[in-house]
Write a protein that holds these residues in place. Sequence first.
Motif, PDB file in Angstrom:
ATOM      1  N   THR A  50      -9.146  20.401   1.161  1.00 33.62           N
ATOM      2  CA  THR A  50      -8.639  19.043   0.941  1.00 33.62           C
ATOM      3  C   THR A  50      -7.913  18.463   2.155  1.00 33.62           C
ATOM      4  OG1 THR A  50      -6.600  19.947  -0.043  1.00 33.62           O
ATOM      5  CG2 THR A  50      -8.407  19.391  -1.551  1.00 33.62           C
ATOM      6  N   PHE A  51      -8.000  19.125   3.296  1.00 35.76           N
ATOM      7  CA  PHE A  51      -7.254  18.676   4.478  1.00 35.76           C
ATOM      8  C   PHE A  51      -7.637  17.257   4.884  1.00 35.76           C
ATOM      9  CE2 PHE A  51      -6.417  18.863   9.182  1.00 35.76           C
ATOM     10  CZ  PHE A  51      -5.038  18.919   9.081  1.00 35.76           C
ATOM     11  N   ASP A  52      -8.927  16.944   4.916  1.00 39.38           N
ATOM     12  CA  ASP A  52      -9.350  15.599   5.300  1.00 39.38           C
ATOM     13  C   ASP A  52      -8.847  14.543   4.314  1.00 39.38           C
ATOM     14  OD1 ASP A  52     -10.611  16.452   7.585  1.00 39.38           O
ATOM     15  OD2 ASP A  52     -12.642  16.339   6.762  1.00 39.38           O
ATOM     16  N   LEU A  53      -8.782  14.898   3.051  1.00 41.31           N
ATOM     17  CA  LEU A  53      -8.280  13.958   2.052  1.00 41.31           C
ATOM     18  C   LEU A  53      -6.803  13.664   2.298  1.00 41.31           C
ATOM     19  CD1 LEU A  53     -10.803  15.509   0.702  1.00 41.31           C
ATOM     20  CD2 LEU A  53      -9.912  14.605  -1.426  1.00 41.31           C
ATOM     21  N   HIS A  54      -6.038  14.695   2.638  1.00 43.09           N
ATOM     22  CA  HIS A  54      -4.625  14.484   2.936  1.00 43.09           C
ATOM     23  C   HIS A  54      -4.452  13.633   4.193  1.00 43.09           C
ATOM     24  CE1 HIS A  54      -2.815  16.876  -0.185  1.00 43.09           C
ATOM     25  NE2 HIS A  54      -3.625  17.890   0.073  1.00 43.09           N
ATOM     26  N   ARG A  55      -5.304  13.841   5.183  1.00 45.15           N
ATOM     27  CA  ARG A  55      -5.188  13.024   6.397  1.00 45.15           C
ATOM     28  C   ARG A  55      -5.471  11.552   6.065  1.00 45.15           C
ATOM     29  NH1 ARG A  55      -8.275  13.582  10.598  1.00 45.15           N
ATOM     30  NH2 ARG A  55     -10.084  14.544   9.590  1.00 45.15           N
ATOM     31  N   LEU A  56      -6.453  11.310   5.207  1.00 44.85           N
ATOM     32  CA  LEU A  56      -6.746   9.935   4.807  1.00 44.85           C
ATOM     33  C   LEU A  56      -5.607   9.342   3.984  1.00 44.85           C
ATOM     34  CD1 LEU A  56     -10.555  10.079   3.922  1.00 44.85           C
ATOM     35  CD2 LEU A  56      -9.486   8.936   5.878  1.00 44.85           C
ATOM     36  N   LEU A  57      -4.918  10.162   3.216  1.00 52.42           N
ATOM     37  CA  LEU A  57      -3.776   9.658   2.457  1.00 52.42           C
ATOM     38  C   LEU A  57      -2.647   9.215   3.373  1.00 52.42           C
ATOM     39  CD1 LEU A  57      -3.757  12.185  -0.511  1.00 52.42           C
ATOM     40  CD2 LEU A  57      -4.045   9.699  -0.684  1.00 52.42           C
ATOM     41  N   HIS A  58      -2.509   9.869   4.522  1.00 55.08           N
ATOM     42  CA  HIS A  58      -1.504   9.406   5.490  1.00 55.08           C
ATOM     43  C   HIS A  58      -1.943   8.098   6.146  1.00 55.08           C
ATOM     44  CE1 HIS A  58       1.713  12.378   5.577  1.00 55.08           C
ATOM     45  NE2 HIS A  58       0.787  13.261   5.227  1.00 55.08           N
ATOM     46  N   LEU A  59      -3.215   7.947   6.400  1.00 58.77           N
ATOM     47  CA  LEU A  59      -3.718   6.655   6.878  1.00 58.77           C
ATOM     48  C   LEU A  59      -3.447   5.585   5.813  1.00 58.77           C
ATOM     49  CD1 LEU A  59      -5.400   4.831   8.797  1.00 58.77           C
ATOM     50  CD2 LEU A  59      -7.445   5.640   7.580  1.00 58.77           C
ATOM     51  N   ALA A  60      -3.678   5.923   4.564  1.00 61.85           N
ATOM     52  CA  ALA A  60      -3.459   4.972   3.474  1.00 61.85           C
ATOM     53  C   ALA A  60      -1.993   4.581   3.366  1.00 61.85           C
ATOM     54  CB  ALA A  60      -3.952   5.575   2.159  1.00 61.85           C
ATOM     55  N   LYS A  61      -1.093   5.523   3.653  1.00 63.90           N
ATOM     56  CA  LYS A  61       0.334   5.196   3.625  1.00 63.90           C
ATOM     57  C   LYS A  61       0.646   4.105   4.644  1.00 63.90           C
ATOM     58  CE  LYS A  61       4.926   7.231   4.285  1.00 63.90           C
ATOM     59  NZ  LYS A  61       5.676   8.461   4.671  1.00 63.90           N
ATOM     60  N   ALA A  62       0.030   4.198   5.811  1.00 62.97           N
ATOM     61  CA  ALA A  62       0.254   3.177   6.849  1.00 62.97           C
ATOM     62  C   ALA A  62      -0.256   1.811   6.418  1.00 62.97           C
ATOM     63  CB  ALA A  62      -0.426   3.607   8.152  1.00 62.97           C
ATOM     64  N   HIS A  63      -1.224   1.791   5.509  1.00 63.18           N
ATOM     65  CA  HIS A  63      -1.788   0.523   5.020  1.00 63.18           C
ATOM     66  C   HIS A  63      -1.246   0.142   3.634  1.00 63.18           C
ATOM     67  CE1 HIS A  63      -4.910  -0.354   8.090  1.00 63.18           C
ATOM     68  NE2 HIS A  63      -4.868   0.959   8.292  1.00 63.18           N
ATOM     69  N   VAL A  64      -0.260   0.895   3.147  1.00 67.39           N
ATOM     70  CA  VAL A  64       0.405   0.621   1.865  1.00 67.39           C
ATOM     71  C   VAL A  64      -0.586   0.660   0.691  1.00 67.39           C
ATOM     72  CG1 VAL A  64       2.231  -0.751   0.794  1.00 67.39           C
ATOM     73  CG2 VAL A  64       1.823  -0.979   3.237  1.00 67.39           C
ATOM     74  N   VAL A  65      -1.543   1.566   0.749  1.00 68.32           N
ATOM     75  CA  VAL A  65      -2.472   1.755  -0.370  1.00 68.32           C
ATOM     76  C   VAL A  65      -2.567   3.244  -0.722  1.00 68.32           C
ATOM     77  CG1 VAL A  65      -3.835  -0.331   0.054  1.00 68.32           C
ATOM     78  CG2 VAL A  65      -4.476   1.813   1.187  1.00 68.32           C
ATOM     79  N   GLN A  66      -1.504   3.986  -0.413  1.00 68.95           N
ATOM     80  CA  GLN A  66      -1.536   5.432  -0.618  1.00 68.95           C
ATOM     81  C   GLN A  66      -1.698   5.804  -2.088  1.00 68.95           C
ATOM     82  OE1 GLN A  66       2.078   7.777  -0.058  1.00 68.95           O
ATOM     83  NE2 GLN A  66       0.964   9.168   1.294  1.00 68.95           N
ATOM     84  N   ASP A  67      -0.933   5.162  -2.968  1.00 73.79           N
ATOM     85  CA  ASP A  67      -1.009   5.495  -4.389  1.00 73.79           C
ATOM     86  C   ASP A  67      -2.395   5.171  -4.943  1.00 73.79           C
ATOM     87  OD1 ASP A  67       0.652   6.299  -6.857  1.00 73.79           O
ATOM     88  OD2 ASP A  67      -0.316   4.452  -7.495  1.00 73.79           O
ATOM     89  N   ALA A  68      -2.951   4.047  -4.514  1.00 74.77           N
ATOM     90  CA  ALA A  68      -4.284   3.652  -4.985  1.00 74.77           C
ATOM     91  C   ALA A  68      -5.333   4.665  -4.540  1.00 74.77           C
ATOM     92  CB  ALA A  68      -4.638   2.263  -4.464  1.00 74.77           C
ATOM     93  N   LEU A  69      -5.226   5.141  -3.298  1.00 74.90           N
ATOM     94  CA  LEU A  69      -6.213   6.102  -2.799  1.00 74.90           C
ATOM     95  C   LEU A  69      -6.060   7.445  -3.493  1.00 74.90           C
ATOM     96  CD1 LEU A  69      -8.535   6.776  -0.945  1.00 74.90           C
ATOM     97  CD2 LEU A  69      -6.882   7.368   0.846  1.00 74.90           C
ATOM     98  N   LEU A  70      -4.821   7.894  -3.709  1.00 79.24           N
ATOM     99  CA  LEU A  70      -4.630   9.167  -4.399  1.00 79.24           C
ATOM    100  C   LEU A  70      -5.213   9.096  -5.805  1.00 79.24           C
ATOM    101  CD1 LEU A  70      -3.499  12.028  -4.475  1.00 79.24           C
ATOM    102  CD2 LEU A  70      -1.304  11.058  -5.215  1.00 79.24           C
ATOM    103  N   GLY A  71      -4.954   8.005  -6.503  1.00 81.56           N
ATOM    104  CA  GLY A  71      -5.525   7.845  -7.835  1.00 81.56           C
ATOM    105  C   GLY A  71      -7.042   7.854  -7.806  1.00 81.56           C
ATOM    106  N   ALA A  72      -7.617   7.223  -6.786  1.00 80.26           N
ATOM    107  CA  ALA A  72      -9.076   7.193  -6.650  1.00 80.26           C
ATOM    108  C   ALA A  72      -9.629   8.581  -6.360  1.00 80.26           C
ATOM    109  CB  ALA A  72      -9.470   6.218  -5.548  1.00 80.26           C
ATOM    110  N   PHE A  73      -8.920   9.359  -5.529  1.00 75.80           N
ATOM    111  CA  PHE A  73      -9.350  10.730  -5.253  1.00 75.80           C
ATOM    112  C   PHE A  73      -9.304  11.583  -6.518  1.00 75.80           C
ATOM    113  CE2 PHE A  73      -8.179  10.747  -0.443  1.00 75.80           C
ATOM    114  CZ  PHE A  73      -9.445  10.290  -0.124  1.00 75.80           C
TER     115      PHE A  73
END
Length: 237
Positions: free
Chosen positions: A100-123
């Motif tokens: 899941t390393f790549d997914l976590h890296r994308l979640l940090h990108l999502a945090k920078a775009h303020v969509v982290q919660d939405a992406l985690l829910g989608a994952f």
Amino acid sequence: MRVDIWSDIACPWCYIGKARFEAGLAAFAQRNGNHDVEVVHRSFELDPKAPAATDLPVLDMLSAKYGVSRTQAEAMEARVADAAAGEGLDYRSDRIHGNTFDLHRLLHLAKAHVVQDALLGAFYRANFAEARPLADPAVLTGIAVAAGLPADEVARVLADPGAYAQEVRADERAAAELGATGVPFFVIDRKYGISGGQPAEVFRQALERAHADGAVRVLAAGEAEVCGDEGCAVPGA
């Protein structure tokens, strides 16, 4: 108020715990008006040595990990599925176990775009409700873009193994420093630590206490289910 949540996309109790926390947060908000609560999702890999590209079914992984038959693994998953259903969540056992390393890296990108919660829910939905192959970059890209990330930035991160790697490792070090050995793990204002997929009422009460006073208290895991190095708790097992 701020809540830091350590979790892994491969963790069924993180999926269930997110729904329970959100129910507790909603109840807290109803009682306390518009008191702002910032939620920050942090990285925790349950199986960092898992191969990036894999076709290993979760049921086979459970059989090998726990030394049980496939029928027993199916029964374990069925009990977790019942717990998920209790929170209104779909749950499939034909998903694939992988890194899941790549997914976590994308979640940090999502945090920078303020969509982290939405992406985690989608994952979570893609993994547990839809059993989609999250090791496939095309699948990851589609999910991330639908959650609000720019396609070019998603492609850049997936092409560069070092992108946000330090941020993922920093989260994992912070979890270790706090003594978190399993997930989900919630920390409210650095005052209250809550381990496991607790009932919604436990989260509401912890938010109330953190809001009311400055005392440092820790809520132990108790009977709440967690996923850790040794695997995931199974209801009734």
